[in-house]
Scaffold this active site. Structure first.
Site, PDB file in Angstrom:
ATOM      1  N   ARG A 295      18.025   3.792  -2.988  1.00 11.55           N
ATOM      2  CA  ARG A 295      18.367   3.386  -1.389  1.00 11.55           C
ATOM      3  C   ARG A 295      19.454   2.117  -1.057  1.00 11.55           C
ATOM      4  O   ARG A 295      19.086   0.736  -1.050  1.00 11.55           O
ATOM      5  CB  ARG A 295      17.243   3.113  -1.116  1.00 11.55           C
ATOM      6  CG  ARG A 295      16.032   4.583  -0.866  1.00 11.55           C
ATOM      7  CD  ARG A 295      14.383   4.789  -0.182  1.00 11.55           C
ATOM      8  NE  ARG A 295      14.152   4.901   0.143  1.00 11.55           N
ATOM      9  CZ  ARG A 295      13.026   5.484  -0.798  1.00 11.55           C
ATOM     10  NH1 ARG A 295      12.548   5.380  -1.505  1.00 11.55           N
ATOM     11  NH2 ARG A 295      12.383   6.989  -0.385  1.00 11.55           N
ATOM     12  N   ARG A 331      22.421   6.647  -2.941  1.00  6.38           N
ATOM     13  CA  ARG A 331      22.480   7.128  -1.379  1.00  6.38           C
ATOM     14  C   ARG A 331      23.690   5.956  -0.491  1.00  6.38           C
ATOM     15  O   ARG A 331      22.790   4.734  -0.857  1.00  6.38           O
ATOM     16  CB  ARG A 331      21.235   7.168  -1.030  1.00  6.38           C
ATOM     17  CG  ARG A 331      20.810   7.834   0.786  1.00  6.38           C
ATOM     18  CD  ARG A 331      19.596   8.064   1.074  1.00  6.38           C
ATOM     19  NE  ARG A 331      19.010   6.990   0.912  1.00  6.38           N
ATOM     20  CZ  ARG A 331      17.561   7.038   2.001  1.00  6.38           C
ATOM     21  NH1 ARG A 331      17.442   7.961   1.520  1.00  6.38           N
ATOM     22  NH2 ARG A 331      17.348   6.286   1.656  1.00  6.38           N
ATOM     23  N   GLU A 429      16.953  16.598   4.711  1.00  8.15           N
ATOM     24  CA  GLU A 429      16.522  15.799   5.640  1.00  8.15           C
ATOM     25  C   GLU A 429      15.744  16.079   6.412  1.00  8.15           C
ATOM     26  O   GLU A 429      15.011  16.185   7.100  1.00  8.15           O
ATOM     27  CB  GLU A 429      15.447  14.725   5.480  1.00  8.15           C
ATOM     28  CG  GLU A 429      17.187  14.031   5.187  1.00  8.15           C
ATOM     29  CD  GLU A 429      17.189  12.875   4.459  1.00  8.15           C
ATOM     30  OE1 GLU A 429      15.707  12.263   4.999  1.00  8.15           O
ATOM     31  OE2 GLU A 429      17.966  11.389   4.490  1.00  8.15           O
ATOM     32  N   ASN A 452       9.946  13.330   3.128  1.00  2.71           N
ATOM     33  CA  ASN A 452       9.618  12.512   4.396  1.00  2.71           C
ATOM     34  C   ASN A 452      10.320  12.867   5.772  1.00  2.71           C
ATOM     35  O   ASN A 452       9.492  13.151   6.528  1.00  2.71           O
ATOM     36  CB  ASN A 452       9.987  10.629   3.896  1.00  2.71           C
ATOM     37  CG  ASN A 452       9.322  10.118   2.299  1.00  2.71           C
ATOM     38  OD1 ASN A 452       8.572  11.474   1.422  1.00  2.71           O
ATOM     39  ND2 ASN A 452      10.144   9.414   1.789  1.00  2.71           N
ATOM     40  N   ASP A 453      11.168  12.388   6.109  1.00  2.00           N
ATOM     41  CA  ASP A 453      12.004  12.552   7.185  1.00  2.00           C
ATOM     42  C   ASP A 453      11.457  14.425   7.667  1.00  2.00           C
ATOM     43  O   ASP A 453      11.579  14.783   8.412  1.00  2.00           O
ATOM     44  CB  ASP A 453      13.842  12.498   6.787  1.00  2.00           C
ATOM     45  CG  ASP A 453      13.192  10.567   6.778  1.00  2.00           C
ATOM     46  OD1 ASP A 453      13.101  10.722   8.018  1.00  2.00           O
ATOM     47  OD2 ASP A 453      14.142  10.236   6.630  1.00  2.00           O
ATOM     48  N   ARG A 463       7.318   9.292  11.538  1.00  2.33           N
ATOM     49  CA  ARG A 463       6.165   9.048  10.396  1.00  2.33           C
ATOM     50  C   ARG A 463       5.851   7.454  10.872  1.00  2.33           C
ATOM     51  O   ARG A 463       5.488   7.038   9.464  1.00  2.33           O
ATOM     52  CB  ARG A 463       7.259   9.252   8.459  1.00  2.33           C
ATOM     53  CG  ARG A 463       8.534   8.499   8.783  1.00  2.33           C
ATOM     54  CD  ARG A 463       9.906   9.118   7.798  1.00  2.33           C
ATOM     55  NE  ARG A 463       9.268   7.958   6.954  1.00  2.33           N
ATOM     56  CZ  ARG A 463      10.735   8.165   6.251  1.00  2.33           C
ATOM     57  NH1 ARG A 463      11.523   9.302   6.236  1.00  2.33           N
ATOM     58  NH2 ARG A 463      10.508   6.910   4.551  1.00  2.33           N
TER      59      ARG A 463
HETATM   60  C1  PEP Z   1      12.800  10.840   2.306  1.00  4.90           C
HETATM   61  O1  PEP Z   1      13.429  11.736   3.927  1.00  4.90           O
HETATM   62  O2  PEP Z   1      12.277  12.051   2.334  1.00  4.90           O
HETATM   63  C2  PEP Z   1      14.367  10.023   1.766  1.00  4.90           C
HETATM   64  C3  PEP Z   1      13.639  10.632   0.569  1.00  4.90           C
HETATM   65  O3  PEP Z   1      14.719   9.068   2.103  1.00  4.90           O
HETATM   66  P1  PEP Z   1      13.363   7.885   3.200  1.00  4.90           P
HETATM   67  O4  PEP Z   1      12.269   7.960   2.493  1.00  4.90           O
HETATM   68  O5  PEP Z   1      14.504   6.257   2.419  1.00  4.90           O
HETATM   69  O6  PEP Z   1      13.717   7.972   4.504  1.00  4.90           O
HETATM   70 MG    MG Z   2      14.782   9.846   4.791  1.00  4.39          MG
END
Ligand code: PEP
Ligand code: MG
Length: 544
Positions: A295, A331, A429, A452-453, A463
């Protein structure tokens, strides 16, 4: 003993002493006092302690960074003894009958403003010092240990909330556990705790002012509880559980160096997620086969200005070199939402998660993007580096990214700067990217699913919102179908698909992911061996 329950972010157990992290911006409370002379005595005693701390800091700095840099601690010592400064504090206590903390804080602010308004450069620079000295005195008066986190012993960190930028700056060797009053289990702070392999609880309803530095505590990430001032029985139980956990880890260690392959021979690439160059140590320790998500935006956090191209290049080069030829997927900048840096000037937004963030900033402000791409392309010469773009929603965005990347390559060619063309992939995502993943697969080299997103946008659940943690369900059939669809579309076009969101580390789904055909899982280093163990127990040919 007093016990509280919260939401567990990482399962682990620890017995240690507490360090309270108070918000620097918390105003110092004004209290009326009866005995002014007693308050003045408190100031004198705090001054003596501060003096000792500053002497120790001077000696340490002298040995580590030399006399010129150490001199700042001598200046601080002089300020502590400055008559005008002390007269002002004493005068305020006597005339207004206020507590020592308040008098010191107000005097510090006043002197700092006075210095800042001076013509002389040297004196202007002292504005920050007088503030620093006053903060030190206030910390001592409030019984808050010595000098911030830098000098603390390994401790259980207790805070109201922690931002990703605070978390990323911490010396991870010194944190045994996190316990915060607020925070969502899906935040980046939670993700960082998982990466650090330490028990962590969020949403624990205690009064921060009741907790003191040095209190013993047991944090149990399995039951989601924290016990402050635990009794003997609880301590003994915690010691026993810690030993059991250490034993489990020792058994997992036996999987180091082994392949991540199912019983019937299907291989899955098992990579790790990191947030900073320093995390590479965790990756090597975990025996991950590569880095599936660096990240990079964490390089931009906790600082006053953009990292230069050179700084970024050094960071990326160091990561790929240390990984010694193993794949490293970096990324590009995913700033915005909970990851904020003031100097971007992003301003307040109603819905920052759906706002001006990530690739949108990069495409709107291409100079920021190009500096990062130049650094990344240059670093390709030093290892196995792939580039990944976040928050993609359309084919046109990818085409635009490639146009910018093409320009950067042309500039590097013109300047005769060496680079290799890296593999370029995208994060899936957003639901939009899922739905057009067949077209996107024609353009890129790989997909990495950001669950996650993807969960946030698919289920319309912020979130970051701790009140919605119970609704945030990445096991929702909509998410699982999306993962399957993305994987199928990737394979139809001959590219690989992985998962780098937190769901990739969910052991309850590992088998399902393998059966769907997921090619790669990128998880926090602390989960690598657990996933390898799981995958090595799967017999892909036997249908359930
Ligand atoms: C996600 O969104 O799943 C991801 C890996 O990126 P981040 O958690 O940094 O938004
Ligand atoms: Mg993300």
């Amino acid at each position: 003993m007093i016990q509280f329950s919260g939401k567990s972010v990482y399962k682990g157990i620890v017995l240690g002493t507490v360090r309270v992290l108070r918000n620097q911006d918390d105003p110092v409370r004004r209290r009326k006092v009866g005995d002014a002379e007693a308050e003045i005595l408190r100031v004198a005693e705090a001054g003596e302690k501060a003096m000792e701390q500053l002497k120790a800091l001077y000696d340490k700095a002298l040995g580590e960074v030399g006399e010129a840099s150490a001199a700042i601690f001598e200046i601080h010592q002089m300020m502590l003894e400055d008559e005008d400064y002390l007269d002002s504090i004493h005068g305020m206590i006597r005339t207004e009958l206020v507590n020592a903390e308040y008098a010191v804080a107000v005097t510090g602010d006043n002197f700092s403003e006075m210095f800042a308004a001076m013509d002389d450069d040297y004196m202007r620079a002292r504005a920050a010092d007088v503030k620093d000295v006053s903060n030190r005195l206030v910390r001592i008066l409030e019984g808050r240990g010595d000098d911030g986190l830098a000098s603390m012993e390994p401790s259980i960190l207790v805070a109201d909330d922690l931002t990703p930028s605070e978390t990323v700056q911490m010396d991870k060797e010194k944190i045994l556990a996190f316990v915060t009053v607020h925070g969502s289990t899906n935040s980046h702070t939670a993700i960082l705790a998982r990466m650090m392999n330490i028990p962590a609880l969020v949403g624990v309803p205690f009064e921060l002012s009741d907790i003191r530095d040095g209190m013993p505590a047991v944090v149990d990430g399995f039951s989601g509880t924290v016990s402050f001032e635990p009794d003997g029985e609880t301590c003994a139980w915690a010691e026993k559980r810690m030993e059991e956990e250490r034993e489990k880890l020792r058994l997992l260690e036996e999987l180091k160096g082994k392949e991540t392959v199912t019983i019937d021979g299907r291989r899955v690439k098992l990579y790790a997620n990191i947030g900073s160059v320093g995390d590479v140590g965790y990756v090597l320790e975990s025996d991950a086969e590569g880095i599936g998500l660096f990240r990079s935006e964490f390089l931009y956090l906790g600082r006053e200005d953009f990292p230069t191209e050179e700084e970024q290049f050094q960071a990326y080069r160091q990561v790929v070199q240390t990984m010694g030829g193993k794949k490293v997927i970096i990324r590009t900048l995913d700033i915005g939402a909970d990851k904020q840096a003031d100097y971007f000037g992003l301003g307040k937004e109603e819905n920052p998660a759906m706002g001006y963030r990530a690739i949108r900033i990069c495409l709107k402000q291409p100079e920021i993007f190009k500096a990062q791409l130049r650094a990344l392309f240059r670093a390709t010469m030093f290892g196995n580096l792939s580039v990944m773009y976040p928050m993609i929603t359309s084919v046109e965005e990818v085409r635009e990214i490639f146009r910018v990347a093409e320009k950067v390559r042309a500039e590097l060619d013109a300047a005769k700067v060496p680079y290799r063309c890296p593999e370029q992939g995208i994060m899936i995502e957003t639901p939009a990217a899922v739905m057009v993943s067949d077209e996107l697969a024609e353009l890129v080299d790989f997909f990495s699913i950001g669950t996650n997103d993807l969960t946030q946008y698919t289920l319309a659940i912020d979130r970051q919102n701790e009140r919605l943690d119970d609704f945030y369900d990445p096991h929702h059939p909509a998410i699982l179908r999306m993962i399957r669809m993305v994987t199928e579309n990737a394979h139809k076009h001959g590219i690989w698909a992985g998962i780098c969101g937190e769901l990739g580390a969910d052991l309850a789904l590992t088998e399902e992911f393998v059966r769907m055909g997921i090619d790669e899982l990128s998880v926090s280093p602390s989960m690598v061996l657990k996933i390898r163990e799981k995958i090595r127990g799967i017999n892909y040919l036997i249908t359930i």
